[in-house]
Enzyme design. Structure first.
Site, PDB file in Angstrom:
ATOM      1  N   HIS A 174       0.811  -1.218   0.000  1.00 22.69           N
ATOM      2  CA  HIS A 174       0.000   0.000   0.000  1.00 22.69           C
ATOM      3  C   HIS A 174       0.847   1.271   0.000  1.00 22.69           C
ATOM      4  O   HIS A 174       0.311   2.379  -0.168  1.00 22.69           O
ATOM      5  CB  HIS A 174      -0.949   0.007   1.209  1.00 22.69           C
ATOM      6  N   ARG A 175       2.147   1.161   0.187  1.00 15.87           N
ATOM      7  CA  ARG A 175       3.006   2.339   0.090  1.00 15.87           C
ATOM      8  C   ARG A 175       3.117   2.823  -1.346  1.00 15.87           C
ATOM      9  O   ARG A 175       3.423   3.996  -1.598  1.00 15.87           O
ATOM     10  CB  ARG A 175       4.406   2.021   0.632  1.00 15.87           C
TER      11      ARG A 175
END
Length: 468
Positions: free
Chosen positions: A441-442
């Site tokens: 999700h980064r």
């Protein structure tokens, strides 16, 4: 010219450099060149970025053999594969310090290489001195510990304990070397077959895999007969799986240790998961048509994922430092394969550019090498997107753990007939499969992943591009 040839062999140490320029009288008086023979240590190499120790599968050459630079000397089991290790120098294999089956830390000495035949005795003496006088020669704990102290920091106590416990290989008996292929030795260990009682059918009496399998089958038959004759106590529990003793504690293999470290490392990455249902009728029809040409379903799924990644490059990206991410220049699909004692992900490189027939042939080659533990580092460590398929086991859906250093992994379930409603309100039957993608999700956001899955579904539901 003679002066240059003489000095080129003289070591560059300060104590000898003072004598490196001969006087005129020395040029007129013949004398022996000041050549100093060397005894070098052969170290346990780091065969992958995650490898911390290696296990000696087999020594290709024996003590006293003459070696040439680039020649294979030993087969080492890393955390991913069995690999041949070459020597960087010419010389003689003077002393083996870690026997077959022994484990040594990366950077520690496993053997000594003598530059000349005359130095073999001195090398053996050096190897003997490295061992503790109070310990028997077969014990490897002190040997590896002292050798490593000269080159790298001493390994932790856990590693030393492993070395000592693993110093005796099942294919060695009383110091006598038994000639067997690396795979045969591994098979013998897994099947608990004593190689000293196996007659080899290979070249020059070498023991090969089929010899071990035959010995294991004969042993199982004998055990079965004995068990049938022996009276069974009432209420006795029989182990469901042969070779496994319930309640026993089993240490990780090198590969299992690597998998464990990777899984723990992955916990530091913030991930999320998105699922999608894809109709596979058209893909199933295509597969039936081209299966006879050697095409595999794994290759079809990898090709479909690769074509979708071309349109969504962020799904093929990776973040390693938490501060930036990389759009990978190649689309390399890593596909998870379960092998004996662990898991490995052979990589289909440039899967978007390779035709499906070549991709399938390459996949079969990689699987064979993976199961024989013969994959090279670039064949399992260069994946940019990972695929894990449990559909062949009837699993309808599951979540996969993101491998460190990649942006996403896709878990594929089985394709199953499903009752669905059509757009005109009718009821029909369609084959559908569930795919769940775990993403970093980064780098990857929900909209990115959803858009990728839509593209993937279109490719699979209309798979004409897969055979171009």
């Amino acid at each position: 010219m003679a002066h240059l040839l003489n000095t080129s062999f003289i070591p560059s140490s300060p104590s000898l450099r003072r004598n490196s320029i001969p006087s005129s009288s020395s040029l007129r008086t013949p004398r022996k060149p000041q050549i100093q023979a060397k005894i070098r240590e052969i170290f346990m190499p780091a065969l992958s970025s995650t490898m911390t120790e290696g296990k000696i599968v087999s020594w290709v050459r024996s003590e006293g053999d003459k070696l040439s630079k680039g020649e294979s000397v030993v087969v080492v089991e890393s955390d991913k594969a069995d690999m041949d290790v070459e020597t960087f120098y010419d010389g003689y294999l003077a002393a083996i310090m870690v026997e077959e089956g022994g484990v040594a830390a990366v950077g520690s000495a496993i053997a000594l290489l003598a530059e000349t035949e005359d130095e073999i005795v001195e090398a053996k003496s050096k190897a003997s001195n490295l061992s503790s006088p109070s310990s028997p020669p077969a014990t490897l704990e002190k040997t590896v510990e002292v050798a490593a102290a000269d080159t790298v920091p001493s390994p932790p106590p856990a590693v030393k304990a492993t070395v000592a416990a693993s110093s005796v290989h099942p294919a060695s008996e009383g110091g006598k070397r038994i000639v067997a292929s690396p795979y045969a030795k591994k098979l013998a260990k897994d099947l608990k077959v004593d190689l000293s009682g196996v007659v080899g059918s290979g070249s020059m009496g070498r023991i090969v895999a089929k010899d071990v399998e035959a010995a294991a089958a004969a042993g199982s038959a004998a055990v079965s007969i004995t068990a049938a004759e022996a009276p069974k106590p009432s209420g006795a529990k029989v182990a469901a799986i042969p070779g496994i003793e319930l309640g026993m504690v089993v240490p990780f293999t090198t590969m299992q240790g690597a998998v464990s470290r990777n899984m723990v490392e992955s916990l530091a990455v913030p991930t999320f998961r998105v699922g999608y249902t894809i109709t596979t009728d058209a893909l199933d029809t295509l597969y039936k048509k081209i299966k006879s040409k050697g095409v595999t379903m794994s290759a079809l799924l990898a090709k479909a994922a690769a074509l979708a990644l071309v349109k969504h490059p962020v799904m093929n990206s990776s973040c390693r430092d938490g501060k930036s991410f990389t759009y990978n220049s190649s689309i390399n699909i890593a596909v998870a394969v379960a092998i004996d004692g662990g898991l490995i992900t052979p990589v289909l490189q440039d899967a978007d550019k390779v035709d499906i027939y070549s991709l399938s042939r390459k996949w079969k080659e990689l699987v064979d090498k993976a199961r024989a533990k013969q994959l090279q580092p670039h064949e399992y460590s260069t994946g940019t997107f990972t695929l894990s398929n449990l559909g062949m086991f009837g699993v309808d859906r599951f979540d996969a753990i993101l491998p460190p250093g990649t942006g996403a992994i896709m878990a594929v379930g089985a394709s199953q007939p499903t009752v669905v409603a059509t757009k005109d309100g009718r009821i029909g039957m369609k084959s559908q499969m569930q795919v769940n993608v775990t993403a970093d999700h980064r780098v990857i956001y929900g909209a990115d992943l959803a858009s990728f899955l839509q593209t993937l579904a279109k490719i699979i539901e209309d798979p004409k591009d897969l055979t171009l």
